[in-house]
Design an enzyme around this catalytic site. Structure first.
Site, PDB file in Angstrom:
ATOM      1  CE  LYS A  68      30.308  12.663  -9.872  1.00  0.00           C
ATOM      2  NZ  LYS A  68      31.439  11.711  -9.866  1.00  0.00           N
ATOM      3  CD  GLU A 118      40.393  12.482  -7.186  1.00  0.00           C
ATOM      4  OE1 GLU A 118      39.995  12.667  -8.344  1.00  0.00           O
ATOM      5  OE2 GLU A 118      39.666  12.634  -6.192  1.00  0.00           O
ATOM      6  CD  GLU A 162      30.498   8.177  -7.366  1.00  0.00           C
ATOM      7  OE1 GLU A 162      31.376   8.831  -6.776  1.00  0.00           O
ATOM      8  OE2 GLU A 162      29.612   7.533  -6.770  1.00  0.00           O
TER       9      GLU A 162
END
Length: 277
Positions: A68, A118, A162
């Site tokens: 990734k 986040e 993911e």
């Protein structure tokens, strides 16, 4: 198989910077700020270098050098008058009450702002709290569309890969500094225009570890970098056209007792009077 190329850009499901700037002129939003003439703004960006970087990153992933990579690009929004940072922060607070807000030097010529859902990590008396936040879908324009997008979020294998990648990285990074790490049942976090897969994570830090140790273990997360971390960081340094600066960094507080709380500044911008980047 199982590899992901994730792109961080201004083309996000949340409100664009241009839309946000227009919201700042809603005279009924906050009586503390006097009404002003409507704000005009336009976007600028160079797409070609970013597309080339994406293609190069994709080749590295297909060759198995990484699983990734998260590439970022800079988009500029230019306004006809100075951007009121205080008004912007007030609007962001109203539109995204679940997000962490940050503004560095809001009254200066250059200001960095962030509104992010986040949390990087919170530590209080050795008890650690964080979350794996990855895998997203829009809320939709209608209730039916939102429910459909939510089902996609719950069942899409790519989104779950993911998400699992981020959860596993956080779990592995915390194991070496914790006596216990617990991953809760995944849930969906809904914001105004987007919903995310989220796995709450708690841990009990070892007696000689604190907030800074946790921060160093986790940063940068796969959400802003990639996996493996070292390979993704090297790729980002080589391919991105501009330095990230404070973008994708962390902001928060800490004390001398090893406590602290910090958020990831992944949804952010640099304000230069009449320009937002």
């Amino acid at each position: 198989h199982g590899s992901t190329l994730q792109l961080a850009s201004a083309s996000h499901d949340d409100d664009t910077m241009e839309q946000l700037l227009r919201k700042l002129d809603d005279e009924d939003r906050d009586p503390a700020f006097p009404p002003q003439d409507p704000l005009s703004a336009y976007l600028e960006w160079n797409e070609v270098p970013f597309q080339i970087a994406v293609e190069q990153a994709g080749r590295n992933i297909r060759r198995g050098l990484m699983s990734k990579a998260v590439l970022a690009r800079s988009v500029s929004v230019k306004a006809e008058r100075d951007i009121n940072v205080h008004r912007m922060m007030s609007t962001l607070d109203e539109l995204y009450p679940r997000c962490h807000l940050y503004a560095q030097a809001p009254d200066s010529e250059e200001c960095f702002v962030s509104s992010t859902p986040e949390r990087m990590v919170e530590v209080r008396n050795g008890a650690l709290r964080t979350a794996a936040l990855a895998g997203s879908a829009t809320t939709g324009r209608t209730l039916v569309e939102e429910q459909q997008n939510r089902r996609t979020l719950q069942t899409n294998s790519k989104l779950w890969r993911e998400h699992s990648m981020v959860a596993e990285m956080i779990h592995g990074a915390l194991e070496s500094i914790s006596d216990e790490v617990i991953l809760a049942v995944p849930e969906i976090v809904r914001l105004r225009n987007v919903q995310h897969l989220s796995t709450p994570i708690t841990a009990r830090l070892k007696a000689d570890k604190g907030f800074v140790d946790a921060l160093l273990a986790l940063h940068p997360t796969p959400a802003v970098c990639g996996t493996p971390q070292a390979a993704a960081m090297e790729l980002i340094r080589r391919l991105e056209q501009e330095p990230r600066g404070l973008y994708a960094g962390v902001a928060g507080w800490l004390d001398l007792a090893g406590n602290g709380d910090a958020a990831v500044m992944i949804r952010s911008g640099r304000i230069l009077r009449r320009e937002a980047q």
